[in-house]
Design an enzyme around this catalytic site. Sequence first.
Site, mmCIF file in Angstrom:
data_model
loop_
_atom_site.group_PDB
_atom_site.id
_atom_site.type_symbol
_atom_site.label_atom_id
_atom_site.label_comp_id
_atom_site.label_asym_id
_atom_site.label_seq_id
_atom_site.Cartn_x
_atom_site.Cartn_y
_atom_site.Cartn_z
ATOM 1 C CB ALA A 181 7.953 -29.959 3.489
ATOM 2 C CG HIS A 442 -5.793 -2.120 -3.644
ATOM 3 N ND1 HIS A 442 -5.658 -2.787 -2.308
ATOM 4 C CD2 HIS A 442 -7.018 -1.803 -3.676
ATOM 5 C CE1 HIS A 442 -6.998 -2.744 -1.934
ATOM 6 N NE2 HIS A 442 -7.869 -2.007 -2.527
#
Length: 463
Positions: A181, A442
């Site tokens: 990372a 949504h």
Amino acid sequence: MSDYDVVVIGAGPGGYVAAIWAAQLGLKTVIVEREHLGGICLNWGCIPTKAMVRCDEVFHLMHRASEFGLSADNLGFDLDKVVDRSKKVAGQLTSGVGHLLKKNKVETVMGTATVKGKGVVSVETEKGSREITGKAVILATGARARELPGLEADADRVWTYKHALRPVRMPKKLLVIGSGAIGIEFASFYNALGAETTVVEVMDRILPVEDAEVSAFAQKSFEKQGMKILAKSMVKQLDRRKDGVTAHVERDGKIEKIEVDTVISAVGIKGNTENLGLEDLGVKVDRGHVVTDAYCRTGVEGVYAIGDLVAGPWLAHKASHEGVMVAELIAGRNDVHPVKPESIPGCTYSHPQVASVGLTEAQARDAGHKIKVGKFPFQGNGKAIALGEQEGMVKTVFDAGTGELLGAHMIGAEVTELIQGYVVGRQLETTEEDLMHTVFPHPTLSEMMHESVLDAYDRAIHF
Ligand SMILES: Cc1cc2nc3c(=O)[nH]c(=O)nc-3n(C[C@H](O)[C@H](O)[C@H](O)COP(=O)(O)OP(=O)(O)OC[C@H]3O[C@@H](n4cnc5c(N)ncnc54)[C@H](O)[C@@H]3O)c2cc1C
């Protein structure tokens, strides 16, 4: 009689969280810190890097302005100002740690601690030595960059993460050794600012702890951005000159010479185990890290070790979680559970971001699970398209028999924020059915998490 119930050594995210929680549980607590409150995380790690990555993201978007019907001319950057901003962000948070310790009545002593015997800690402060006694001692001294012989940092041409956060120059040609990372975040940052970047990784793929499919996706994306990736390769030698470095990279049995002006070495970390009095105390150290059991007990009564000082994954949230667990053990709580390594999420803040929790597809198979795998691409998600972030995917791995969510692997915009949904799911031992019945708002990127689960059971709707 001891002066304190708990003496914590090191005020990183492991130590300061342990100290605050211990104090909240009613224990008289002191914390000793030799350099800076907040440890590596706040001063040299998680926070300053993310502040710098944010500059990259804004810069990247500015270059794409015309795609959004906007115009932005004469784009440029001032690296010193980027660094100044990251220092400011870190400074704001470290002063916050001081305030939190005070508010929770944790005494803070600035100095270097050594354990002199069971419950006895000697501290060298600016004003001289001081002895502190405690019924329990929590070792949380963290770690530093690991250095390989011949590849050691010199602050000028060869850097560790510390130098990369305070760059003496903007690299033109950069070599990053190691693709975990930390290596990938710096490679992504400097590449986006225009450095010609090569990443060398000894394993057969970059981000080797991630799911193989995510690693491959990341490699393709980084290469599209101009990065050069050399997997199964090893830097054998660095010839340093005043104006640059020649790296000797072994690949397929041959040595390739690569000319760069800057090298970042990101080959792992080594625990700060030295000069703590561990040998006399009988605390075991293995390959640079203190050995503990699952409850962070060192085997010496009343002495605990947490965070980067002990075994990985070496992440701030793992250090903090261990700190909380140990504080509860010391307070005598009887509902303490060890931290489960497979439930610790991992995030890489590159462009695109990478995030995961639990078993990879290969690990799940190797562990003998019969599995179901679901996938959903960012191209199928309305919010991703609206954001202009269509590159990425969400992958889920289930046990075919029980429906247990074994692992989740994501690459793309904001996946480091999304992964927590699956982490909670795993903690609650959710099954595919619970996830399928969950309502996702949504339009959000999180809908892909739903669709990936549906896909594992051949029910995907939007792709
Ligand atoms: C560039 C970089 C980026 C990173 N990004 C992330 C990320 O995005 N997310 C993530 O989860 N993790 C990240 N990490 C890892 C994270 O920083 C560490 O896991 C975390 O800081 C470990 O916490 P700790 O409390 O164990 O140790 P540390 O944060 O290292 O703190 C230990 C403290 O102990 C002090 N100390 C040492 N010896 C003594 C002594 N004898 N007496 C008194 N004090 C002492 C030190 O000065 C230090 O302040 C990153 C690390 C780096 C280097």
